[in-house]
Design a protein around this motif. Sequence first.
Motif, PDB file in Angstrom:
ATOM      1  N   LYS A  96       2.864  21.312 -27.616  1.00 32.95           N
ATOM      2  CA  LYS A  96       3.419  20.669 -28.819  1.00 32.95           C
ATOM      3  C   LYS A  96       2.397  19.768 -29.490  1.00 32.95           C
ATOM      4  O   LYS A  96       2.104  19.914 -30.679  1.00 32.95           O
ATOM      5  CB  LYS A  96       4.660  19.839 -28.464  1.00 32.95           C
ATOM      6  CG  LYS A  96       5.883  20.588 -28.073  1.00 32.95           C
ATOM      7  CD  LYS A  96       7.067  19.661 -27.930  1.00 32.95           C
ATOM      8  CE  LYS A  96       6.834  18.575 -26.905  1.00 32.95           C
ATOM      9  NZ  LYS A  96       6.671  19.068 -25.535  1.00 32.95           N
ATOM     10  N   SER A  97       1.887  18.785 -28.723  1.00 33.99           N
ATOM     11  CA  SER A  97       0.967  17.803 -29.311  1.00 33.99           C
ATOM     12  C   SER A  97      -0.319  18.468 -29.785  1.00 33.99           C
ATOM     13  O   SER A  97      -0.876  18.100 -30.828  1.00 33.99           O
ATOM     14  CB  SER A  97       0.658  16.702 -28.287  1.00 33.99           C
ATOM     15  OG  SER A  97       1.834  16.002 -27.924  1.00 33.99           O
ATOM     16  N   THR A  98      -0.787  19.464 -29.023  1.00 37.40           N
ATOM     17  CA  THR A  98      -2.005  20.173 -29.429  1.00 37.40           C
ATOM     18  C   THR A  98      -1.788  20.926 -30.726  1.00 37.40           C
ATOM     19  O   THR A  98      -2.652  20.932 -31.618  1.00 37.40           O
ATOM     20  CB  THR A  98      -2.451  21.144 -28.320  1.00 37.40           C
ATOM     21  OG1 THR A  98      -2.565  20.429 -27.085  1.00 37.40           O
ATOM     22  CG2 THR A  98      -3.789  21.777 -28.661  1.00 37.40           C
ATOM     23  N   ILE A 130      -2.541  10.125 -28.733  1.00 37.40           N
ATOM     24  CA  ILE A 130      -2.827  11.436 -28.144  1.00 37.40           C
ATOM     25  C   ILE A 130      -3.310  12.416 -29.208  1.00 37.40           C
ATOM     26  O   ILE A 130      -4.354  13.057 -29.063  1.00 37.40           O
ATOM     27  CB  ILE A 130      -1.577  11.973 -27.410  1.00 37.40           C
ATOM     28  CG1 ILE A 130      -1.308  11.132 -26.158  1.00 37.40           C
ATOM     29  CG2 ILE A 130      -1.772  13.447 -27.037  1.00 37.40           C
ATOM     30  CD1 ILE A 130      -0.041  11.521 -25.416  1.00 37.40           C
ATOM     31  N   VAL A 131      -2.540  12.555 -30.298  1.00 35.08           N
ATOM     32  CA  VAL A 131      -2.936  13.483 -31.362  1.00 35.08           C
ATOM     33  C   VAL A 131      -4.245  13.016 -32.005  1.00 35.08           C
ATOM     34  O   VAL A 131      -5.138  13.823 -32.280  1.00 35.08           O
ATOM     35  CB  VAL A 131      -1.819  13.619 -32.410  1.00 35.08           C
ATOM     36  CG1 VAL A 131      -2.288  14.422 -33.619  1.00 35.08           C
ATOM     37  CG2 VAL A 131      -0.585  14.279 -31.789  1.00 35.08           C
ATOM     38  N   TYR A 132      -4.367  11.708 -32.232  1.00 37.13           N
ATOM     39  CA  TYR A 132      -5.613  11.165 -32.787  1.00 37.13           C
ATOM     40  C   TYR A 132      -6.805  11.522 -31.899  1.00 37.13           C
ATOM     41  O   TYR A 132      -7.862  11.943 -32.390  1.00 37.13           O
ATOM     42  CB  TYR A 132      -5.498   9.645 -32.931  1.00 37.13           C
ATOM     43  CG  TYR A 132      -6.826   8.943 -33.113  1.00 37.13           C
ATOM     44  CD1 TYR A 132      -7.455   8.908 -34.351  1.00 37.13           C
ATOM     45  CD2 TYR A 132      -7.454   8.310 -32.033  1.00 37.13           C
ATOM     46  CE1 TYR A 132      -8.681   8.268 -34.519  1.00 37.13           C
ATOM     47  CE2 TYR A 132      -8.674   7.669 -32.184  1.00 37.13           C
ATOM     48  CZ  TYR A 132      -9.285   7.652 -33.430  1.00 37.13           C
ATOM     49  OH  TYR A 132     -10.493   7.029 -33.579  1.00 37.13           O
ATOM     50  N   GLY A 133      -6.649  11.367 -30.581  1.00 38.22           N
ATOM     51  CA  GLY A 133      -7.742  11.675 -29.661  1.00 38.22           C
ATOM     52  C   GLY A 133      -8.150  13.133 -29.716  1.00 38.22           C
ATOM     53  O   GLY A 133      -9.350  13.465 -29.646  1.00 38.22           O
ATOM     54  N   ARG A 168      -4.386   8.488 -39.937  1.00 40.61           N
ATOM     55  CA  ARG A 168      -4.183   7.393 -38.992  1.00 40.61           C
ATOM     56  C   ARG A 168      -3.026   7.701 -38.053  1.00 40.61           C
ATOM     57  O   ARG A 168      -2.018   8.288 -38.480  1.00 40.61           O
ATOM     58  CB  ARG A 168      -3.841   6.094 -39.738  1.00 40.61           C
ATOM     59  CG  ARG A 168      -4.958   5.450 -40.521  1.00 40.61           C
ATOM     60  CD  ARG A 168      -4.447   4.188 -41.198  1.00 40.61           C
ATOM     61  NE  ARG A 168      -3.883   3.261 -40.212  1.00 40.61           N
ATOM     62  CZ  ARG A 168      -3.032   2.273 -40.516  1.00 40.61           C
ATOM     63  NH1 ARG A 168      -2.638   2.105 -41.772  1.00 40.61           N
ATOM     64  NH2 ARG A 168      -2.574   1.463 -39.584  1.00 40.61           N
ATOM     65  N   PRO A 169      -3.149   7.317 -36.782  1.00 37.92           N
ATOM     66  CA  PRO A 169      -1.981   7.368 -35.882  1.00 37.92           C
ATOM     67  C   PRO A 169      -1.172   6.089 -36.015  1.00 37.92           C
ATOM     68  O   PRO A 169      -1.736   5.005 -36.218  1.00 37.92           O
ATOM     69  CB  PRO A 169      -2.622   7.459 -34.492  1.00 37.92           C
ATOM     70  CG  PRO A 169      -3.920   6.716 -34.626  1.00 37.92           C
ATOM     71  CD  PRO A 169      -4.380   6.924 -36.054  1.00 37.92           C
ATOM     72  N   LEU A 186       3.166  13.769 -39.049  1.00 37.87           N
ATOM     73  CA  LEU A 186       3.536  14.480 -37.825  1.00 37.87           C
ATOM     74  C   LEU A 186       4.213  13.494 -36.877  1.00 37.87           C
ATOM     75  O   LEU A 186       3.671  12.410 -36.626  1.00 37.87           O
ATOM     76  CB  LEU A 186       2.297  15.070 -37.144  1.00 37.87           C
ATOM     77  CG  LEU A 186       1.396  15.953 -38.015  1.00 37.87           C
ATOM     78  CD1 LEU A 186       0.224  16.474 -37.187  1.00 37.87           C
ATOM     79  CD2 LEU A 186       2.177  17.103 -38.619  1.00 37.87           C
ATOM     80  N   CYS A 187       5.383  13.850 -36.361  1.00 38.89           N
ATOM     81  CA  CYS A 187       6.146  12.975 -35.452  1.00 38.89           C
ATOM     82  C   CYS A 187       6.188  13.612 -34.069  1.00 38.89           C
ATOM     83  O   CYS A 187       6.829  14.651 -33.877  1.00 38.89           O
ATOM     84  CB  CYS A 187       7.570  12.772 -35.976  1.00 38.89           C
ATOM     85  SG  CYS A 187       7.628  12.013 -37.620  1.00 38.89           S
ATOM     86  N   ASP A 188       5.494  12.983 -33.125  1.00 41.91           N
ATOM     87  CA  ASP A 188       5.352  13.542 -31.784  1.00 41.91           C
ATOM     88  C   ASP A 188       6.410  12.966 -30.848  1.00 41.91           C
ATOM     89  O   ASP A 188       6.662  11.758 -30.848  1.00 41.91           O
ATOM     90  CB  ASP A 188       3.947  13.214 -31.259  1.00 41.91           C
ATOM     91  CG  ASP A 188       3.561  14.062 -30.054  1.00 41.91           C
ATOM     92  OD1 ASP A 188       4.240  15.078 -29.799  1.00 41.91           O
ATOM     93  OD2 ASP A 188       2.574  13.710 -29.382  1.00 41.91           O
TER      94      ASP A 188
END
Length: 554
Positions: A96-98, A130-133, A168-169, A186-188
């Motif tokens: 999902k996050s990827t 996580i997504v930012y990284g 930005r996260p 995007l909403c994780d």
Amino acid sequence: MKKRPPTPRECIEMLPGYDPYRDADEYEFVPELAEAKIQFIEKHIVHTEGALAGKPYLLAPHQRGLAYMLWGWRHRVTKLRRINEIWYYVPRKNSKSTDLAVFMCCEFMTCKGWRRQYYSCASGEKQSAIVYGMIKAMCKMNPAIGERVRVYLQPKSIVRLADESIYRPLPENAEVEHGKNVYWVLCDETHTYKSGDLVVAMRTGQAAQPERLLMHATTADYMRESFCNQQYDYACKVRDGVIKNPNYLPVIYEISQETLNEYPDAWKDPQYWAQCNPLYGLNVDIGFLRAECQRAIDDPSYENEFKRLHCNIRTETSERMIASERWSMNDGAFPIGHFKGREPIAASLDCGSTSDSTSFNILFGAADGDGYEAVWFHWMPRVKAQEYERKYAKPFSVWEREGWVTLTDGDQIHYDRIKDDIMMLCAQYGVKSLNVDPLFQSVQLCQQLQDEGLEVIYWKCNMVNMTAPTGEVLRFINSGMLKHGDNGFMREQSANAVLSRRQEMCMPDKAKSAGKIDGIVTLIMSMATALLKRKPKASVYETRGFITFGDDEE
């Protein structure tokens, strides 16, 4: 022979349950628009961790389906992109996050627009990073991308140099000014959000962006009132055609409640694992799922976690008091007249609030003299039952038809009807006394029952009183020695119940059990009386006297 890749339309049709052509009159599908984005992803974006780190990110068919839906549909006249909101509902370990990071990176690097704002949101600082990284690593691992952006570590952000657009996260508790010029959001892991305030702020900030996107990606929440469940319910209505919204894409991978109503053990079946895990056999290891499922079977406290995390089933609680297969060991309908002429051991009543359910249990010793047999009667306002059926797919209409629950008219419980029904049942089953928890809503009903000649025993449901009978109920259920007559509503309650512990004491926890467990409570109350009535085993010395050992006298 090499298998041909799926066509764009076949990729779209792999997305479960939704017909994108149903409400598409004003829109056209132009696959080439999406294929340009897919080519960018597979050429320039790489895996950032694990065994595939550094290798091209090749999209699986369902991921291609998402890409074709997102970038391949446009309005016939304005040529604007069709989809502006996505609900991506998928079990754990399905990337999902990827996927969020890949789609964000692709759009951020291929879209043109001066000072556009991109955000990834999550419930906390760590999750939002996580997504930012991942995006930061994708930029770093491909110089062709990295040279076009500037990465900032504090505050975390990435700036597109050509037009000063920024990504930005944001954690849920971030202070966000309304009126921002927001483009993509995007909403994780939406199920972890405490409220929808951040999402509302983001959504209102997109008003000036005709090709905006708000994409939610999450695993299932618990069965409760939450922002995640509100969004899930809306997505289901769009998927099922109840709500017409051609700009909304619901992608829901789950074992549905309807499937579980027909096949309660579907969560144990690999066929259903494959249906609800789009990367089954790839990212999602089959052996791992088998091991986790067996753990859930062996350990009731883990069953609901397995269902929620790996089958995307909304569960009532985070742990279970009674394993489903243990409850099933006690299956078997009672034949007509089974209790005729038999004296019950105990009866108990649990009164809900005026808008809630009421449970009445009668406990018998087993017909074969070993164990127990229990029958239940429930009452609930029809309006409340219809609400549960509509929101949570709980089949109250079926339970009413099968006789497991009586639905009273309106939105308030009818205590006069309950009193009359209880007196009739007491006469039918030979009940002369019953246990009642002395709560305020039961006082008037108890007084009426006493006036009718029943003995009412006030029995407080606290940890001290409930510990011993709770343990006894579990012991008999786990041994297959507490028959429940195939009561459908009680099967549901057995799945809801959570055990609360304090040192050596335990009892079912209504606060943690969001679903109904009042029938479990009345069973335990009745078992308390059974324990008091149980006769101690006679000493062997009472029947045969003493035996002496040693040499006989000569």
